[in-house]
Design an enzyme around this catalytic site. Structure first.
Site, mmCIF file in Angstrom:
data_model
loop_
_atom_site.group_PDB
_atom_site.id
_atom_site.type_symbol
_atom_site.label_atom_id
_atom_site.label_comp_id
_atom_site.label_asym_id
_atom_site.label_seq_id
_atom_site.Cartn_x
_atom_site.Cartn_y
_atom_site.Cartn_z
ATOM 1 N N GLY A 64 0.813 -1.199 0.000
ATOM 2 C CA GLY A 64 0.000 0.000 0.000
ATOM 3 C C GLY A 64 0.848 1.252 0.000
ATOM 4 N N CYS A 65 0.283 2.356 0.461
ATOM 5 C CA CYS A 65 0.983 3.643 0.464
ATOM 6 C C CYS A 65 2.358 3.500 1.108
ATOM 7 C CB CYS A 65 0.152 4.677 1.215
ATOM 8 S SG CYS A 65 0.956 6.290 1.357
ATOM 9 N N PHE A 66 3.392 3.902 0.382
ATOM 10 C CA PHE A 66 4.744 3.633 0.876
ATOM 11 C C PHE A 66 5.199 4.544 2.005
ATOM 12 C CE2 PHE A 66 6.415 5.614 -3.426
ATOM 13 C CZ PHE A 66 5.930 6.857 -3.088
ATOM 14 N N TRP A 67 4.443 5.577 2.319
ATOM 15 C CA TRP A 67 4.844 6.442 3.431
ATOM 16 C C TRP A 67 4.837 5.683 4.756
ATOM 17 C CZ3 TRP A 67 1.105 11.039 2.023
ATOM 18 C CH2 TRP A 67 1.602 11.702 0.892
ATOM 19 N N HIS B 126 -3.176 1.871 6.247
ATOM 20 C CA HIS B 126 -2.940 0.444 6.073
ATOM 21 C C HIS B 126 -4.045 -0.332 6.763
ATOM 22 C CE1 HIS B 126 1.147 1.701 4.949
ATOM 23 N NE2 HIS B 126 1.087 0.624 4.219
#
Length: 212
Positions: free
Chosen positions: A52-55, A201
């Site tokens: 998912g969002c890599f942050w 997440h």
């Protein structure tokens, strides 16, 4: 936000560019290790994860003892050196990925994979929580035969546990690590720059079962 939930044919992906067009800082903001490296230090390993969002994904990995350096980038698609906007269009076929360099004497690849499964929902296909699109798919990209064997074994173990609890099948993409393209500087260690920034997440709530 990408809304395409299927890959586009390779001939329809964006052309990209031959080189990275933006500079990157030399040091990791949190770990003070080199940010951009072609190889890991002797005895260290490199692995790649998409969840998912890599942050938030990168933040999770840099907090693990034994992880030497992390970065975020784009992987698994056809467009060379894509921009974030191009990846978000869904026309590159990349997923958002975290590159993890770690000391296997302090943290094993198996431990990283177990943590990977526990902090996201690997059954959601081309999405993660509220983020929908091919760039948010779950992925384990291995860099050695040993990593591949571990990734496949632990995927089966966790999949069996999810099935036992009546949950869906794992959709994680497992393959040899494709070319990794660093994301723009403002994405690197984003949640150290913006502590109250976006974290998204989903997770199954299922801990990884005890294994030998």
């Amino acid at each position: 936000m990408s809304r395409l939930t299927t890959f586009v044919p390779e001939e329809q992906t964006l052309p990209g560019r031959t080189e990275r067009w933006f500079p990157l800082e030399e040091r990791h903001r949190v770990l003070d290790a080199p940010l951009v490296t072609d190889t890991a230090p002797e005895g260290y390993e490199v692995a790649y994860f998409g969840l998912g969002c890599f942050w938030g994904a990168e933040e999770m990995f840099w907090q693990i003892p034994g992880v030497w350096s992390t970065s975020v980038g784009y992987q698994g698609g056809s467009t060379p050196n894509p921009s974030y906007e191009e990846v978000c269009s869904g026309l590159t076929n990349h997923t958002e990925a975290v590159r993890v360099v770690f000391d296997p004497t302090k943290v094993s690849y198996a431990d990283l994979v177990k943590r990977f499964f526990e902090v996201h929902d690997p059954t959601q296909g081309m999405r993660q929580g509220n983020d929908v699109g091919t760039q948010y798919r779950s992925a384990l990209y291995y860099t050695s035969p040993e990593q591949e064997a571990t990734a496949r074994r632990l995927t089966k173990v966790y999949g069996d546990e999810l099935a036992r609890r009546g949950l869906g099948e794992i959709t994680t993409e497992i393959r040899e690590a494709p070319t990794y393209y660093y994301a723009e500087q403002y994405h690197q260690q984003y949640l150290d720059r913006v502590p109250h920034g976006y974290r998204c997440h989903a997770n199954t709530g299922v801990p990884f079962p005890e294994t030998d």
